[in-house]
Write a protein that holds these residues in place. Structure first.
Motif, PDB file in Angstrom:
ATOM      1  N   PRO A 192      29.474   4.308  18.273  1.00 19.81           N
ATOM      2  CA  PRO A 192      30.933   4.203  18.342  1.00 19.81           C
ATOM      3  C   PRO A 192      31.588   4.957  17.189  1.00 19.81           C
ATOM      4  O   PRO A 192      31.091   4.952  16.077  1.00 19.81           O
ATOM      5  CB  PRO A 192      31.209   2.705  18.210  1.00 19.81           C
ATOM      6  CG  PRO A 192      29.929   2.035  18.421  1.00 19.81           C
ATOM      7  CD  PRO A 192      28.836   3.002  18.124  1.00 19.81           C
ATOM      8  N   GLN A 193      32.722   5.605  17.471  1.00 15.27           N
ATOM      9  CA  GLN A 193      33.415   6.354  16.435  1.00 15.27           C
ATOM     10  C   GLN A 193      34.751   5.697  16.134  1.00 15.27           C
ATOM     11  O   GLN A 193      35.351   5.073  16.990  1.00 15.27           O
ATOM     12  CB  GLN A 193      33.649   7.791  16.901  1.00 15.27           C
ATOM     13  CG  GLN A 193      32.362   8.503  17.252  1.00 15.27           C
ATOM     14  CD  GLN A 193      32.603   9.939  17.623  1.00 15.27           C
ATOM     15  OE1 GLN A 193      33.454  10.600  17.022  1.00 15.27           O
ATOM     16  NE2 GLN A 193      31.876  10.454  18.571  1.00 15.27           N
ATOM     17  N   ALA A 194      35.199   5.898  14.915  1.00 20.07           N
ATOM     18  CA  ALA A 194      36.470   5.297  14.504  1.00 20.07           C
ATOM     19  C   ALA A 194      37.614   6.237  14.851  1.00 20.07           C
ATOM     20  O   ALA A 194      37.564   7.411  14.544  1.00 20.07           O
ATOM     21  CB  ALA A 194      36.439   5.030  13.005  1.00 20.07           C
ATOM     22  N   PHE A 195      38.640   5.722  15.512  1.00 17.89           N
ATOM     23  CA  PHE A 195      39.794   6.532  15.875  1.00 17.89           C
ATOM     24  C   PHE A 195      40.759   6.540  14.691  1.00 17.89           C
ATOM     25  O   PHE A 195      41.131   5.497  14.190  1.00 17.89           O
ATOM     26  CB  PHE A 195      40.467   5.914  17.109  1.00 17.89           C
ATOM     27  CG  PHE A 195      41.418   6.828  17.787  1.00 17.89           C
ATOM     28  CD1 PHE A 195      42.776   6.739  17.567  1.00 17.89           C
ATOM     29  CD2 PHE A 195      40.949   7.782  18.662  1.00 17.89           C
ATOM     30  CE1 PHE A 195      43.653   7.582  18.207  1.00 17.89           C
ATOM     31  CE2 PHE A 195      41.826   8.635  19.315  1.00 17.89           C
ATOM     32  CZ  PHE A 195      43.178   8.532  19.080  1.00 17.89           C
ATOM     33  N   MET A 288      44.445   3.259  19.800  1.00 22.31           N
ATOM     34  CA  MET A 288      45.311   2.919  18.671  1.00 22.31           C
ATOM     35  C   MET A 288      45.224   1.434  18.358  1.00 22.31           C
ATOM     36  O   MET A 288      45.372   1.009  17.211  1.00 22.31           O
ATOM     37  CB  MET A 288      46.761   3.270  19.010  1.00 22.31           C
ATOM     38  CG  MET A 288      47.034   4.733  18.861  1.00 22.31           C
ATOM     39  SD  MET A 288      48.590   5.185  19.581  1.00 22.31           S
ATOM     40  CE  MET A 288      49.666   4.052  18.786  1.00 22.31           C
ATOM     41  N   SER A 290      42.499  -0.766  19.291  1.00 26.94           N
ATOM     42  CA  SER A 290      41.144  -1.094  18.842  1.00 26.94           C
ATOM     43  C   SER A 290      40.440   0.224  18.610  1.00 26.94           C
ATOM     44  O   SER A 290      39.869   0.792  19.529  1.00 26.94           O
ATOM     45  CB  SER A 290      40.361  -1.856  19.907  1.00 26.94           C
ATOM     46  OG  SER A 290      41.184  -2.677  20.636  1.00 26.94           O
ATOM     47  N   PRO A 291      40.468   0.745  17.378  1.00 22.83           N
ATOM     48  CA  PRO A 291      40.041   2.120  17.152  1.00 22.83           C
ATOM     49  C   PRO A 291      38.542   2.331  17.160  1.00 22.83           C
ATOM     50  O   PRO A 291      38.000   2.997  16.305  1.00 22.83           O
ATOM     51  CB  PRO A 291      40.624   2.440  15.770  1.00 22.83           C
ATOM     52  CG  PRO A 291      40.678   1.144  15.098  1.00 22.83           C
ATOM     53  CD  PRO A 291      40.968   0.119  16.134  1.00 22.83           C
ATOM     54  N   LYS A 292      37.859   1.746  18.159  1.00 25.65           N
ATOM     55  CA  LYS A 292      36.429   1.991  18.265  1.00 25.65           C
ATOM     56  C   LYS A 292      36.210   2.669  19.595  1.00 25.65           C
ATOM     57  O   LYS A 292      36.473   2.096  20.632  1.00 25.65           O
ATOM     58  CB  LYS A 292      35.677   0.660  18.219  1.00 25.65           C
ATOM     59  CG  LYS A 292      34.189   0.806  18.439  1.00 25.65           C
ATOM     60  CD  LYS A 292      33.517  -0.527  18.611  1.00 25.65           C
ATOM     61  CE  LYS A 292      33.635  -1.049  20.019  1.00 25.65           C
ATOM     62  NZ  LYS A 292      32.605  -2.039  20.347  1.00 25.65           N
ATOM     63  N   MET A 297      32.903   3.015  26.805  1.00 20.58           N
ATOM     64  CA  MET A 297      34.047   2.113  26.696  1.00 20.58           C
ATOM     65  C   MET A 297      34.819   1.989  28.000  1.00 20.58           C
ATOM     66  O   MET A 297      35.565   1.040  28.187  1.00 20.58           O
ATOM     67  CB  MET A 297      34.987   2.582  25.577  1.00 20.58           C
ATOM     68  CG  MET A 297      35.715   3.856  25.906  1.00 20.58           C
ATOM     69  SD  MET A 297      36.698   4.469  24.543  1.00 20.58           S
ATOM     70  CE  MET A 297      38.198   3.574  24.764  1.00 20.58           C
TER      71      MET A 297
END
Lengths: 373, 379
Positions: A192-195, A288, A290-292, A297
């Motif tokens: 998972p990446q952080a937005f 925006m 849940s920034p995962k 997803m």
């Protein structure tokens, strides 16, 4: 107002959960509308729709944090891009002569995508500073990417199967969904990446209004506003424009609309693009909140949006919106008020699905008779 | 004839896809490692692997163990317990390793430990803290403290140093580590005069926690204990801040990752968590380790999983050299007899339950760094 909520904290809790539910419902609505429109015109449940929502979020991440390293691109990329340009020219010349050329356009698009996405190394760059302009541009980029993807999926995977039994297209839809998910895992990485932050001050001061114990977060309000705006725009397109009239005609009676001179292929493509644009927007909005972001997803929200569309009556756009908000609020209420409710929250959607199919299969607003697949 | 040629061609293509089997040569010692290099808890696996490889480099530079070089064979379990079982089976049966290092997450250690126990291959977990892991059998060890100590330590710190009495717990119901920590934290709080006024759960992979957080907020806790892994923890802290929850969040070593700051950003400021070490610690071993790690991995600051992977690898090599052989039983006995092994994260003594007794470090998040606050020694 503050006195009201401080006096009755249970009321404040209820309203807070309502806001949570509306925000969740807004995101489901953006995806559900795409499901319902495609079903309306093609009688096809596009299971890959949830993954278009994921691609929207991924595009946001790429737009914000990844930069193409043009110097690392090899000769093969240049060749592919040149080829793509040539094919496009060929398409233009065919069009000029009045002949069919859509497949040439799609080939050109595919070549360009392989060149830019596959052959150019993308490096982690400096994230864009958050601002309203960044927000609009990232949203625009996500809409463009998901719209293009929706168009290509329809052309490559569903159009060749138009005259075959509907179950073939259904299975193909599942295949496209898996292709996007596992291809995404291969291309974007399964981690998972952080937005990153899009709007300045959103994280530092997250509340918009505070009425005693009731807090109205900015991000939920923004999601609701953007979603409602897109719904109104969609309603305007569907009800007040010629394309919208053609869309309604095609979803009413496919063959008769063709006999009346509607270019059904164009309308179907338009429907897919419209639905995909909404799903892509949903992807950015949820990122925006849940920034995962990860390639799988889209699986669960896609399924829940499908349930929402069925609940509202599949084929009906207002039904999809109503069903989505209802589902969002129910899910949040179950998680918030039932003991151990949070463990059942995902199951709520499927219980609703079974309930709807048993009690009123045509859904809340649906009018079509049930058809066998 | 046409079909025969076709089938032959297909087989030919498929044979190209057969992976090369990693096998330790006779003059090497093969040690297996299974870690989550990808997936939901990827930083755990990547960090511990980096620590282990640093240790292997150091050991091999000094001549290896028993005159032979160490060869570390790594399998990715993709952060999934089912894959952990497959990874360990492959390491034991195909790569024929003499010992296994892994895993960080208790759920995955619990899945793989029965395989190692059955095949009598010693398994040393660098950082699994759930007490059930070493109870699987006498071939399973760990180089870190266990959760009854960790849960109690955070509860004690919150009640004694932060002077808080009313807590809410928000745990991951699908995660053995989280379920265990919730139990031990709650038990300590209740037996020492505190209250658990809300007890909510979520599942790993969830994106939306506002429903449960609204319920927790309505109960009015003075702190919220979130003993989960960093991805969800980051999201939970953000959504809590959006809902206007101003009380500090407390956590365990599952918080330790650079991703906590990347996902949680402003919202994790002012939160506390218990961990195995802090890079700010004043000890020479820690400073040395941080320096060597930064040199090898271009300026990256090591987290707890890295130092534990490093220590576990060194401990394993030390056990093999004390055992004098690479037979599973000998290594197992040597591991069980470990007393005061000088690890970088602290002195490691393996007790009768095959656990290590080590101090807990409490950290507070300030900005994008976790600052050292206190050390809690085991009694």
């Amino acid at each position: 107002m503050i006195h009201l909520f401080t006096q009755f904290p249970h009321l404040a809790e209820f309203v807070q959960q309502l806001i949570n539910g509306l925000s969740l419902g807004a995101i489901y609505a953006l995806i559900a509308v795409g499901y319902t429109m495609v079903y309306g015109v093609l009688r096809l449940i596009n299971f890959a729709h949830g993954d278009i929502y994921m691609i929207g979020a991924m595009t946001g991440i790429y737009a914000m944090t990844q930069r193409p390293d043009w110097s690392g691109a090899g000769l093969s990329m240049v060749i592919l891009l040149a080829l793509s340009g040539l094919v496009l020219l060929g398409a233009a010349s065919q069009r000029w002569r009045g002949r069919k050329c859509e497949y040439l356009v799609v080939i050109a698009l595919l070549l360009a995508e392989v060149a830019v996405l596959g052959l150019v190394p993308w490096r982690h760059g400096e994230p864009c500073p958050p601002s309203w302009l960044t927000f609009v541009m990232v949203l625009g980029g996500a809409m463009l990417a998901s719209g293009l993807l929706g168009y290509q999926i329809e052309f490559i995977a569903y159009r060749p199967l138009r005259n075959q039994p509907r179950i073939n297209a259904l299975i193909t839809a599942i295949g496209v969904s898996m292709f996007l998910e596992f291809g995404g895992q291969r291309y974007f990485g399964a981690t998972p990446q952080a937005f990153p932050q899009l709007i300045p001050g959103l994280e530092q001061h997250p509340d918009l209004f505070k009425f005693g114990p009731l807090v109205i977060p900015k991000v939920d309000t923004l999601i609701l506003c953007v979603a409602l705006l897109m719904m109104f725009a969609l309603r305007h397109i569907v009800m007040k424009t010629r394309v919208g009239m053609a869309l309604r005609a095609v979803s009413h009676r496919f063959d008769t609309a063709a006999l009346m001179g509607v270019d059904v292929n164009r309308i179907v493509s338009f429907t897919f693009v419209l639905g995909s644009i909404l799903a892509g927007t949903g992807g950015i909005l949820v990122a925006m909140r849940s920034p995962k972001v990860d390639p799988i997803m889209g699986l669960l929200p896609g399924l829940k949006a499908f349930v929402a569309a069925v609940l509202g009556g599949i084929g009906s756009i207002p039904g999809a919106v109503a069903g989505a908000f209802l589902l969002g609020i129910t899910e949040v209420m179950v998680a918030g008020y039932f003991p151990h409710g949070s463990q059942y929250r995902d199951g709520v959607a499927f219980v609703i699905l079974i309930g709807v199919l048993l009690v009123k299969p045509s859904g809340l607003f649906g009018s079509n008779a049930s058809e066998k697949v | 004839m046409k079909y025969f040629a076709h089938a032959l061609a297909v087989l030919g293509f498929m044979s190209v896809m057969l992976p090369a089997q990693a096998h330790a040569a006779d003059d090497e010692i093969g040690i297996g490692e299974f870690a989550s290099m990808t997936g939901a808890t990827a930083t755990f696996g990547i960090s511990s692997d980096e620590g282990a490889r640093l240790a292997v480099e150091e050991i091999n530079a000094k001549g290896g163990v028993l005159g032979r070089q160490i060869r570390l064979i790594v399998e990715d379990d993709q952060s999934k317990p089912e894959e952990a079982v497959t990874a360990v089976q492959k390491l034991i049966n195909q790569n024929k390793v003499c010992a296994i290092l892994g895993e960080i997450a208790s759920s995955r250690s619990l899945a793989a430990a029965p395989v190692c126990q059955r095949c009598k291959v010693p398994m040393l977990s660098p950082a699994s803290t759930n007490p059930k892991v070493t109870k699987v059998g006498d071939y399973i060890f760990r180089a870190c403290f266990i959760d009854p100590f960790q849960g109690g330590a955070m509860a004690g710190f919150a009640m004694n140093q932060l002077k808080l009495g009313k807590f809410a717990v928000f745990y991951d119901v699908k995660n053995d580590y989280s379920v265990g920590l919730r139990e031990f934290f709650s038990e300590y709080v209740k037996t020492h005069g505190g209250q658990i006024i809300a007890d909510e759960s979520y599942s790993e992979g969830d994106q939306d926690f506002k429903a449960q957080l609204t319920k927790i907020k309505a109960a009015g806790p003075e702190a919220i204990y979130v003993p989960g892994y960093y991805t969800e923890v980051g999201l939970i802290c953000r959504q809590a801040k959006e809902l206007g929850i101003g009380v500090p969040m407390l956590g365990g070593d599952g918080w330790d990752s650079e991703q906590t700051f990347k996902i949680g950003r402003e919202a994790v400021n002012g939160c506390y968590f218990t961990n195995h070490y802090s890079p700010d610690e004043d000890r020479a071993e820690v400073k040395d380790f941080v320096e060597h790690y930064k040199k090898k991995y271009t300026g990256k600051t090591p987290d707890a999983m890295a130092i534990l992977g490093y220590d576990a690898m060194h401990l394993m090599a030390d056990a093999i050299s004390r055992a004098g052989s690479t037979k599973g039983k000998a290594i197992r006995d040597a591991l069980a007899a470990t007393r005061n092994f000088p690890g970088a994260s602290g002195s490691i003594t393996i007790d009768a339950d095959r656990n290590a007794r080590k101090p807990i470090i409490v950290l507070k998040i300030e900005g994008d760094k976790a600052k050292f606050v206190a050390t809690i020694k085991p009694n």
